[in-house]
Structure formats: structure tokens, C-alpha cells
Design an enzyme around this catalytic site. Structure first.
Site, PDB file in Angstrom:
ATOM      1  N   LEU A  61       0.938  -1.128   0.434  1.00 40.91           N
ATOM      2  CA  LEU A  61      -0.243  -0.004   0.129  1.00 40.91           C
ATOM      3  C   LEU A  61       0.807   1.274   0.140  1.00 40.91           C
ATOM      4  CD1 LEU A  61      -3.357   0.483  -0.145  1.00 40.91           C
ATOM      5  CD2 LEU A  61      -2.999   0.748   2.380  1.00 40.91           C
ATOM      6  N   ASP A  62       0.780   2.201  -1.200  1.00 37.16           N
ATOM      7  CA  ASP A  62       1.697   2.956  -1.041  1.00 37.16           C
ATOM      8  C   ASP A  62       1.883   4.347   0.337  1.00 37.16           C
ATOM      9  OD1 ASP A  62       2.562   2.618  -4.013  1.00 37.16           O
ATOM     10  OD2 ASP A  62       0.337   4.247  -4.078  1.00 37.16           O
ATOM     11  N   PRO A  63       2.903   5.294   0.583  1.00 39.76           N
ATOM     12  CA  PRO A  63       2.921   5.677   1.607  1.00 39.76           C
ATOM     13  C   PRO A  63       1.671   6.495   1.359  1.00 39.76           C
ATOM     14  CG  PRO A  63       5.178   5.501   1.013  1.00 39.76           C
ATOM     15  CD  PRO A  63       4.158   4.543  -0.374  1.00 39.76           C
ATOM     16  N   LEU A  64       1.515   7.332   0.895  1.00 42.22           N
ATOM     17  CA  LEU A  64       0.511   8.380   0.037  1.00 42.22           C
ATOM     18  C   LEU A  64      -0.863   7.793   0.752  1.00 42.22           C
ATOM     19  CD1 LEU A  64       1.435  10.837  -2.615  1.00 42.22           C
ATOM     20  CD2 LEU A  64       1.387  10.816   0.637  1.00 42.22           C
ATOM     21  N   ALA A  65      -1.044   6.541   0.795  1.00 47.77           N
ATOM     22  CA  ALA A  65      -2.248   5.656   0.301  1.00 47.77           C
ATOM     23  C   ALA A  65      -2.761   5.386   2.292  1.00 47.77           C
ATOM     24  CB  ALA A  65      -2.519   4.368   0.223  1.00 47.77           C
TER      25      ALA A  65
END
Length: 313
Positions: A61-65
Site C-alpha cells: 500500500l503506497d505511503p500516501l494511501a
């Protein structure tokens, strides 16, 4: 009251208390990952909370998500594919009027538009983005090109060309629209990039777009109701309450109950015959339990349970 040296806890070199001894912990923790944390860091947080020897996550899961990041501990790591191959659900917001090189807010703007779509135009396009579609992954993705991650090549300034591939988008619907942004809910299969959906919607509408907010709300058998926060893991009995059994990852495949002798054969990696009128039909994915304990996952062929992974629980 005085404390003798022998009653004091041992200290590590430099005066620090010793690290807790690593232990065998088996099960799943569905972490509600906050924005700004990498998936690797999230695994470290969970591993530390349980002093676990072994851990891994089921899908980056992307850091910004934010949202659900299932993390397997111990023997649960053997069930990771059953979670990764499951369907996922997201809520995401698209900001219209600009395209970025990462297809989200982390990247630099590469093109802009003064156009803003109305809700009717967006809704009319959604059928084109549901079902099995061809999707080009974002350049900043974990896909490997000649052994290198695409995002590493893109960060080094190299030209990244990725081929379109089929993905399954079961549902895509508008939650709210306010002009500059639109929030959607999506349900999709393995390998689908929400950032690519936002990018391609913006291109099709002629107004450009990128993901401004992304939250994952379901992964395979796990839903928001299963999730624990980082804070909860650090408080009281939060870690104990958050630990789900290894079999939690297998909720979407059939369960077979076997007797003790069959369980012993399966644990040795040997196949067993399933007799009787209730013997299941051939299936590629099934799991066996005995006395309430998970024994193995495997497949059934012509009435024979063939173990693929065996568990030591």
C-alpha cells in the site's frame, strides 16, 4: 526500598534495556495503515508489537494511501497468496485539471487543463472502465523491467515503457462530485492500479486527473471491521485482540475436516483419500483442519486431498 543489582533487569551495551526476545507468533493482523507510512515500516511496527520472529504483508500500500494492510505472522505467511489473489476495494478521490508523473499528489505536474468534467459526463464513462479492461500500470510502480523496479528506473530519469495488461474491475461508482474533485468507490482484482484508473479517466474526459486521496477498505476476506490501528497495537491488550487466526485468510475457500490419521499423513506431505458421499468435488483450493487446528492447504483431485502447504501449529 533499595534494589540490588541481581534484581535489576539486565541492560544492553550503552545502558539501554535489552530488546525483547523474538518469539513464534502465528496469525494475521489487519493494520489500518496511516498516510505517510510505508508498507515495510508497517510490517516492522507489527513485528515489534508482537516480538515476532517472522512477518510479511499481503500487498503493498503506497505511503500516501491509508487503509487495510494485512500482515502475516509466522505460519500465516504460508497463506499470503490467498489474500493477495483476493478482490480489493478502495475509496479514492480524483483531482481534475492536472496530470502528474506518479499519477498521485507525490509526483510533479506534467500537464494541466482548464476543463472540469460534470458528473453526467463522468458517469457515462464508467462502463468503459468496468469488467476486464486493458490497463497500463503507472511508471512509478513496483513492476519489474529487466530485473529492476519501474519506480527505481523512473526516479533515475530513465524512460519507462510498460505494456498494457488485462485487469478486472468489478465495480466503479461515484460517491460524490464537487466540480474540482470526484470521489469513487472501486472493487477490483489483483494487479489493478487505482492511480491508472484516475489517469485514464482524466485523459478520456479531456481534463486530466490524478489521485488526491486513496483508502483501501477491503483485501480478500478482510474488511474494515477486522482492522487495528497502530495506536491500538501499542495500548493495553490491543495487540492480543488484533491477532486473528492463521485460518482467517482462508475464509473464501472450502474447509475439510479430517481425522487424526489423515492429519498425520498430510503433515508429512502425503495425500489422503476423502471417502463417503459428502466427499467434496475436485477443487484447486481447499484447506484441512483436524480437532479445530489448521493442518494444510491443497487441492482435491479425484477424491484425493493433495497438500501444497503444511502448517506447524
Amino acid at each position: 526500598m533499595t534494589t540490588t543489582d541481581e534484581n535489576r533487569p539486565a541492560e544492553a551495551e550503552g545502558g539501554r534495556p535489552p530488546r525483547p526476545k523474538k518469539r513464534d507468533v502465528h496469525g494475521w493482523v489487519v493494520l489500518d495503515k496511516p498516510v505517510g507510512m510505508t508498507s515495510t515500516h508497517a510490517v516492522s511496527v507489527v513485528k515489534r508489537a508482537y516480538s515476532a520472529k517472522k512477518a510479511g504483508h499481503a500487498g503493498t500500500l503506497d505511503p500516501l494511501a491509508s487503509g487495510l494492510l494485512p500482515i502475516a505472522l509466522g505460519e500465516a505467511t504460508k497463506t499470503v497468496p490467498f489474500v493477495m489473489d483476493g478482490r480489493k476495494a478502495y475509496e479514492f478521490t480524483v483531482a481534475w485539471g492536472s496530470q502528474t508523473d506518479t499519477d498521485d499528489t507525490e509526483g510533479k505536474v506534467v500537464a494541466t487543463s482548464e476543463l472540469r468534467p460534470d458528473e453526467t459526463a463522468i458517469a457515462a464513462l464508467l462502463p468503459r472502465f468496468t469488467g476486464t479492461i486493458q490497463q497500463v500500470p503507472p511508471k512509478f510502480s513496483a513492476i519489474k523491467i529487466a530485473g529492476e523496479r519501474a519506480y527505481d528506473l523512473a526516479r533515475d530519469g530513465e524512460e519507462v515503457t510498460l505494456e498494457a495488461r488485462p485487469v478486472e474491475i468489478t465495480a466503479l461508482r461515484i460517491v460524490r462530485h464537487d466540480g474540482p474533485t470526484t470521489t469513487f468507490e472501486a472493487e477490483c482484482g489483483k494487479g489493478t492500479y487505482v492511480r491508472a484508473i484516475a489517469r485514464d479517466l482524466g485523459l478520456a474526459l479531456g481534463c486530466l486527473g490524478h489521485v488526491a486521496h486513496l483508502r483501501r477498505t477491503r483485501v480478500g476476506p478482510f474488511a474494515v471491521a477486522d482492522a487495528a490501528t497502530v495506536e491500538a497495537l501499542r495500548e493495553g491488550n490491543g495487540a492480543a485482540e488484533a491477532l486473528l487466526p492463521v485460518s482467517a485468510a482462508l475464509q473464501l475457500i472450502p474447509e475439510i475436516v479430517v481425522h487424526r490419521d489423515a492429519a498425520l499423513r498430510l503433515k508429512r506431505g502425503q495425500s489422503v483419500l476423502l471417502r463417503g458421499r459428502d466427499a467434496p468435488l475436485d477443487t484447486e483450493a481447499v484447506y484441512a483442519v483436524s480437532g479445530g487446528v489448521l493442518i494444510a492447504t491443497g487441492s482435491i483431485m479425484q477424491g484425493e486431498f493433495v497438500p501444497h502447504r503444511v502448517f506447524n501449529l
